[in-house]
Design a protein around this motif. Structure first.
Motif, PDB file in Angstrom:
ATOM      1  N   THR A 154       0.836  -1.205   0.000  1.00  0.00           N
ATOM      2  CA  THR A 154       0.000   0.000   0.000  1.00  0.00           C
ATOM      3  C   THR A 154       0.868   1.251   0.000  1.00  0.00           C
ATOM      4  O   THR A 154       0.617   2.193  -0.764  1.00  0.00           O
ATOM      5  N   LEU A 155       1.901   1.257   0.830  1.00  0.00           N
ATOM      6  CA  LEU A 155       2.773   2.436   0.882  1.00  0.00           C
ATOM      7  C   LEU A 155       3.612   2.580  -0.378  1.00  0.00           C
ATOM      8  O   LEU A 155       3.810   3.696  -0.871  1.00  0.00           O
ATOM      9  N   TYR A 156       4.116   1.464  -0.917  1.00  0.00           N
ATOM     10  CA  TYR A 156       4.872   1.547  -2.169  1.00  0.00           C
ATOM     11  C   TYR A 156       4.016   2.144  -3.279  1.00  0.00           C
ATOM     12  O   TYR A 156       4.477   2.965  -4.073  1.00  0.00           O
ATOM     13  N   LYS A 157       2.742   1.741  -3.339  1.00  0.00           N
ATOM     14  CA  LYS A 157       1.842   2.276  -4.364  1.00  0.00           C
ATOM     15  C   LYS A 157       1.609   3.770  -4.163  1.00  0.00           C
ATOM     16  O   LYS A 157       1.584   4.534  -5.132  1.00  0.00           O
ATOM     17  N   ALA A 158       1.441   4.200  -2.911  1.00  0.00           N
ATOM     18  CA  ALA A 158       1.231   5.620  -2.626  1.00  0.00           C
ATOM     19  C   ALA A 158       2.471   6.435  -2.983  1.00  0.00           C
ATOM     20  O   ALA A 158       2.365   7.535  -3.527  1.00  0.00           O
ATOM     21  N   VAL A 159       3.639   5.899  -2.705  1.00  0.00           N
ATOM     22  CA  VAL A 159       4.891   6.571  -3.052  1.00  0.00           C
ATOM     23  C   VAL A 159       5.027   6.659  -4.574  1.00  0.00           C
ATOM     24  O   VAL A 159       5.331   7.717  -5.125  1.00  0.00           O
ATOM     25  N   ALA A 160       4.767   5.549  -5.263  1.00  0.00           N
ATOM     26  CA  ALA A 160       4.883   5.520  -6.723  1.00  0.00           C
ATOM     27  C   ALA A 160       3.897   6.479  -7.384  1.00  0.00           C
ATOM     28  O   ALA A 160       4.197   7.070  -8.426  1.00  0.00           O
ATOM     29  N   ALA A 161       2.726   6.664  -6.766  1.00  0.00           N
ATOM     30  CA  ALA A 161       1.704   7.559  -7.313  1.00  0.00           C
ATOM     31  C   ALA A 161       1.981   9.026  -6.969  1.00  0.00           C
ATOM     32  O   ALA A 161       1.250   9.907  -7.402  1.00  0.00           O
ATOM     33  N   GLY A 162       3.035   9.276  -6.199  1.00  0.00           N
ATOM     34  CA  GLY A 162       3.381  10.640  -5.827  1.00  0.00           C
ATOM     35  C   GLY A 162       2.537  11.187  -4.683  1.00  0.00           C
ATOM     36  O   GLY A 162       2.535  12.389  -4.441  1.00  0.00           O
ATOM     37  N   GLU A 163       1.834  10.305  -3.975  1.00  0.00           N
ATOM     38  CA  GLU A 163       0.982  10.746  -2.867  1.00  0.00           C
ATOM     39  C   GLU A 163       1.782  11.030  -1.602  1.00  0.00           C
ATOM     40  O   GLU A 163       1.338  11.810  -0.758  1.00  0.00           O
ATOM     41  N   LEU A 182      13.066   6.665   1.720  1.00  0.00           N
ATOM     42  CA  LEU A 182      12.853   7.051   3.107  1.00  0.00           C
ATOM     43  C   LEU A 182      11.717   8.064   3.162  1.00  0.00           C
ATOM     44  O   LEU A 182      11.681   9.006   2.366  1.00  0.00           O
ATOM     45  N   LEU A 183      10.814   7.872   4.106  1.00  0.00           N
ATOM     46  CA  LEU A 183       9.661   8.747   4.252  1.00  0.00           C
ATOM     47  C   LEU A 183       9.818   9.597   5.506  1.00  0.00           C
ATOM     48  O   LEU A 183      10.221   9.092   6.557  1.00  0.00           O
ATOM     49  N   ASP A 184       9.487  10.868   5.385  1.00  0.00           N
ATOM     50  CA  ASP A 184       9.451  11.763   6.540  1.00  0.00           C
ATOM     51  C   ASP A 184       8.192  11.407   7.333  1.00  0.00           C
ATOM     52  O   ASP A 184       7.090  11.335   6.768  1.00  0.00           O
ATOM     53  N   VAL A 185       8.337  11.162   8.621  1.00  0.00           N
ATOM     54  CA  VAL A 185       7.212  10.766   9.464  1.00  0.00           C
ATOM     55  C   VAL A 185       6.087  11.810   9.397  1.00  0.00           C
ATOM     56  O   VAL A 185       4.908  11.463   9.386  1.00  0.00           O
ATOM     57  N   ALA A 186       6.433  13.098   9.327  1.00  0.00           N
ATOM     58  CA  ALA A 186       5.413  14.155   9.247  1.00  0.00           C
ATOM     59  C   ALA A 186       4.621  14.045   7.940  1.00  0.00           C
ATOM     60  O   ALA A 186       3.398  14.200   7.941  1.00  0.00           O
ATOM     61  N   ASP A 187       5.307  13.765   6.815  1.00  0.00           N
ATOM     62  CA  ASP A 187       4.614  13.592   5.532  1.00  0.00           C
ATOM     63  C   ASP A 187       3.727  12.346   5.569  1.00  0.00           C
ATOM     64  O   ASP A 187       2.625  12.346   5.017  1.00  0.00           O
ATOM     65  N   LEU A 188       4.212  11.299   6.203  1.00  0.00           N
ATOM     66  CA  LEU A 188       3.432  10.074   6.337  1.00  0.00           C
ATOM     67  C   LEU A 188       2.142  10.354   7.115  1.00  0.00           C
ATOM     68  O   LEU A 188       1.056   9.926   6.708  1.00  0.00           O
ATOM     69  N   ASP A 209      -3.764  11.306   7.397  1.00  0.00           N
ATOM     70  CA  ASP A 209      -4.869  12.224   7.703  1.00  0.00           C
ATOM     71  C   ASP A 209      -5.755  12.469   6.482  1.00  0.00           C
ATOM     72  O   ASP A 209      -6.976  12.567   6.607  1.00  0.00           O
ATOM     73  N   ARG A 210      -5.151  12.548   5.292  1.00  0.00           N
ATOM     74  CA  ARG A 210      -5.939  12.754   4.063  1.00  0.00           C
ATOM     75  C   ARG A 210      -6.764  11.523   3.701  1.00  0.00           C
ATOM     76  O   ARG A 210      -7.741  11.640   2.958  1.00  0.00           O
ATOM     77  N   GLN A 211      -6.396  10.354   4.202  1.00  0.00           N
ATOM     78  CA  GLN A 211      -7.105   9.123   3.898  1.00  0.00           C
ATOM     79  C   GLN A 211      -8.357   8.925   4.769  1.00  0.00           C
ATOM     80  O   GLN A 211      -9.185   8.082   4.489  1.00  0.00           O
ATOM     81  N   LYS A 212      -8.449   9.709   5.831  1.00  0.00           N
ATOM     82  CA  LYS A 212      -9.569   9.547   6.763  1.00  0.00           C
ATOM     83  C   LYS A 212     -10.889   9.898   6.100  1.00  0.00           C
ATOM     84  O   LYS A 212     -10.976  10.829   5.318  1.00  0.00           O
ATOM     85  N   VAL A 213     -11.905   9.136   6.468  1.00  0.00           N
ATOM     86  CA  VAL A 213     -13.262   9.352   5.960  1.00  0.00           C
ATOM     87  C   VAL A 213     -14.136   9.661   7.164  1.00  0.00           C
ATOM     88  O   VAL A 213     -14.030   9.028   8.209  1.00  0.00           O
ATOM     89  N   SER A 214     -15.029  10.626   7.017  1.00  0.00           N
ATOM     90  CA  SER A 214     -15.899  10.982   8.137  1.00  0.00           C
ATOM     91  C   SER A 214     -16.884   9.854   8.427  1.00  0.00           C
ATOM     92  O   SER A 214     -17.108   8.969   7.594  1.00  0.00           O
ATOM     93  N   ALA A 215     -17.509   9.901   9.567  1.00  0.00           N
ATOM     94  CA  ALA A 215     -18.421   8.845   9.999  1.00  0.00           C
ATOM     95  C   ALA A 215     -19.587   8.644   9.030  1.00  0.00           C
ATOM     96  O   ALA A 215     -20.062   7.529   8.861  1.00  0.00           O
TER      97      ALA A 215
END
Length: 65
Positions: free
Chosen positions: A24-33, A45-51, A56-62
């Protein structure tokens, strides 16, 4: 810990931190997300803050909106 400190982690550690698969993370990185720092020919290497921002952008409201 200073607020401007950059913490970089590999894909395996990042996946562990957010309880998602490496794929999942490799796909997000490859997609430039998720921005990354390239180390050597293959390591990303991923910056923890960017991760966290990406999570947070993946969250869906109730109500799904």
């Amino acid at each position: 810990m200073a607020t401007d400190e950059v913490i970089l982690v590999g894909i395996d550690e990042a996946a562990h931190r957010v309880h998602l698969s490496r794929d999942t993370l490799y796909k997000a990185v490859a997609a430039g997300e998720i921005p990354y720092v390239k180390r050597g020919k293959r390591q990303r290497l991923l910056d923890v803050a960017d991760l966290q921002k990406w999570v947070d952008r993946q969250k869906v409201s109730a109500n799904g909106i």
